[in-house]
Design an enzyme around this catalytic site. Structure first.
Site, mmCIF file in Angstrom:
data_model
loop_
_atom_site.group_PDB
_atom_site.id
_atom_site.type_symbol
_atom_site.label_atom_id
_atom_site.label_comp_id
_atom_site.label_asym_id
_atom_site.label_seq_id
_atom_site.Cartn_x
_atom_site.Cartn_y
_atom_site.Cartn_z
ATOM 1 N N LYS A 187 0.869 -1.184 0.000
ATOM 2 C CA LYS A 187 0.000 0.000 0.000
ATOM 3 C C LYS A 187 0.905 1.233 0.000
ATOM 4 O O LYS A 187 1.456 1.613 1.029
ATOM 5 C CB LYS A 187 -0.911 0.051 1.227
ATOM 6 C CG LYS A 187 -1.985 1.123 1.071
ATOM 7 C CD LYS A 187 -2.458 1.713 2.377
ATOM 8 C CE LYS A 187 -1.633 2.862 2.861
ATOM 9 N NZ LYS A 187 -1.627 4.065 1.999
ATOM 10 N N GLU A 262 10.179 1.227 10.272
ATOM 11 C CA GLU A 262 11.183 2.268 10.031
ATOM 12 C C GLU A 262 10.446 3.574 10.272
ATOM 13 O O GLU A 262 9.629 4.000 9.457
ATOM 14 C CB GLU A 262 11.695 2.122 8.601
ATOM 15 C CG GLU A 262 13.109 2.576 8.449
ATOM 16 C CD GLU A 262 13.149 4.029 8.101
ATOM 17 O OE1 GLU A 262 13.193 4.843 9.059
ATOM 18 O OE2 GLU A 262 13.117 4.355 6.923
ATOM 19 N N CYS A 296 13.513 10.797 6.890
ATOM 20 C CA CYS A 296 13.572 10.418 8.301
ATOM 21 C C CYS A 296 14.994 10.494 8.846
ATOM 22 O O CYS A 296 15.199 10.480 10.050
ATOM 23 C CB CYS A 296 12.979 9.030 8.502
ATOM 24 S SG CYS A 296 13.720 7.836 7.421
ATOM 25 N N GLU A 393 9.869 15.847 15.116
ATOM 26 C CA GLU A 393 10.495 15.805 13.802
ATOM 27 C C GLU A 393 9.877 16.914 12.943
ATOM 28 O O GLU A 393 8.672 16.898 12.688
ATOM 29 C CB GLU A 393 10.212 14.427 13.202
ATOM 30 C CG GLU A 393 11.194 14.007 12.164
ATOM 31 C CD GLU A 393 10.901 12.593 11.662
ATOM 32 O OE1 GLU A 393 9.788 12.081 11.863
ATOM 33 O OE2 GLU A 393 11.803 12.015 11.040
#
Ligand code: ADP
Length: 493
Positions: A187, A262, A296, A393
């Protein structure tokens, strides 16, 4: 900062790589319920894809289940050859794949081409690894026993992938899955499905049998329910935000799936007084402004020693001020748009919060007018450690600088987070570099470099940044189960 405002139409040499259909059981599904995909540089519609719910997703799991044993029964050499051909086709069509990626994701076309090559590298790497998935023969614990350990594919894999690397985050999962003899239901992000569908088309042309690779598009929550809940799926692999990853991983425990995650990072970029400042500034640009700060492993906090702080801040700010902001399809752009308005709002809020807490804006700090979701590349100095920029983040083009005095303080600041993905360190002192790389609580350390990703090395995080490693010879481990065969034998005829 220069801002470019033009954009161009989607020029493809092979228009059939732009596909507005999902891929299930070797067939292209064009359901009438559709969802729209837009270009973040222009706000314009690119196309539509099927809006799958639970029912169509289950059909994809049916197809992957039916295809798994026959795929695993082929030789590893054969599976490797198919993967190698897939890699070759990806490289052959790099230009078209990059154009599709930039249109839906926004990154500069040169970065998109770089990602295509990076994506192909995982297919090639795991094509090679396929033939090296060897088991073990163990010294037995008794003279009448023989111990054999087989490595078998885990079975059907479900993968949920993000929009920031629309191709590479798929190939680093599909590559090892297919090499090991697993089948996969992918997906992709609803924001970037066209890259995934073009990739699937090339996989089909490379000879991947029907059902081995499936791409479902549509409602994330409904698709996610099936991919985390269906007992036939034996492994779930996710790249995306920490909050969604935790939630989906928890659901996988009902059926005790193997899980790889992750998730987000909060990367420190530490510069000591003894650093090569040219290398540190180059590294900072690479580690912060790639993909407009939307990776990331992007630096989230610049932690700079007091003796070099002013010079580093000035040099970085000068370089950042020269970055060209514009549509990714324009070859002159260094910085494309952010993925959507939500991202722009978060980045703006982080800048406002830092300034409100006493940080000084050196360059940037503003949204850019026009139809696209652009934000000007920004440098802030004297950011306090409790600012949102340091705690969350940012996922955008904002470099926040903090000052430190000595090594102990740098380590304490760097490790003061629940994340542990990438970290960067600039120093020319050998002893310090060894002490620091050992003290940093991160899955990856870039020592005197801002670029750490390659298919040959293990990529992944510790603490709340994830589980498992992707790429390298370890990347296959998450896709195989160990089966012990303990045999009792008569030692005399
Ligand atoms: P980001 O905030 O960076 O967009 P997300 O974690 O929201 O990251 O997205 C990563 C992937 O997770 C995307 O493919 C997205 O569609 C998917 N996703 C988001 N929410 C859910 C959910 N509730 N169930 C399943 N997948 C989801």
């Amino acid at each position: 900062m220069t801002v470019l405002l033009q954009d161009y139409a989607l020029p493809l040499s092979r228009s059939d790589l732009f596909i507005e259909a999902a891929y299930v059981g070797g067939k292209w599904a064009t359901d009438t319920d559709r969802m729209e995909v837009t270009n973040p540089a222009t706000g314009e519609l690119i196309g539509t894809v099927p809006n799958f719910g639970a029912k169509q997703t289950s059909l994809a799991v049916d197809a992957a289940t039916a295809a798994q044993k026959p795929w695993a029964a082929l030789t590893a050499g054969y599976r490797g050859a198919v993967l190698r051909e897939w890699a070759r086709l990806v490289l052959e069509h790099a230009r078209d794949l990059a154009t599709i990626m930039t249109a839906e994701q926004g990154k500069p076309i040169a970065e998109a081409r770089g990602e295509v090559v990076y994506a192909a590298s995982f297919l090639e790497w795991f094509a090679e690894e396929a033939r090296r998935i060897d088991g073990e023969v163990i010294q037995p614990h008794a003279s009448d026993r023989r111990l054999l350990v087989r490595k078998e594919p885990v079975g059907v894999v479900a993968a949920i992938t993000p929009w920031n690397f629309p191709l590479a985050m798929i190939t680093r999962k599909a590559g090892p899955a297919l090499a090991a003899g697993c089948t996969i239901v992918i997906k992709p992000s609803e924001l970037t499905p066209f890259s995934a569908l073009a990739l699937a088309k090339l996989g089909e042309e490379a000879g991947i049998p029907a059902g081995v690779l499936n791409v479902v598009t549509g409602d994330a929550a409904q698709i996610g329910d099936v991919l985390t809940g269906d007992p036939r799926i034996r492994k779930f692999t996710f790249t995306g935000s920490t909050s969604i990853g935790k939630m989906l991983a928890a659901r996988c425990m009902d059926t005790v799936k193997r899980v790889s995650l992750e998730l987000g990072g909060n990367a420190p970029f530490i510069v000591f007084d003894d650093a090569d400042i040219d290398a540190a500034v180059d590294g900072a640009i690479a580690a912060k402004f790639r993909n407009s700060g939307q990776t990331c492993v992007c630096t989230n906090r610049f932690i700079v020693q007091e003796g070099i702080y002013d010079e580093f801040a000035n040099r970085l700010s000068e370089r950042v001020g020269k970055l060209v902001v514009g549509p990714g399809l324009d070859g002159r752009s260094d910085q494309g748009p952010l993925i959507d308005q939500r991202a722009v709002a978060r980045v703006s809020a982080h800048v406002e919060d830092a300034v409100g807490r006493g940080a000084t804006l050196m360059t940037g700090g503003t949204t850019v007018c026009g139809p696209g979701t652009f934000f000007s590349p920004t440098v802030l100095r004297d950011v306090p450690a409790d600012a949102l920029l340091c705690r969350e983040e940012t996922f955008g083009p904002v470099a926040g600088l903090l000052k430190f005095r000595d090594e102990a303080e740098a380590i304490a600041m760097a490790n003061d987070t629940r994340s542990g993905l990438a970290s960067y360190l600039f120093t020319r002192d050998l002893d310090r570099s060894i002490r620091m790389t050992e003290a940093l609580e991160y899955g990856m350390v870039g020592l005197n470099t801002g670029v750490i990703s390659t298919e040959v090395a293990p990529f992944g995080g510790i603490k709340e940044s994830g589980l498992g490693r992707e790429g390298s010879r370890h990347g296959i481990d998450d896709y195989v189960e160990l089966k012990l065969v303990c045999t009792a034998i008569k030692t005399t005829p």
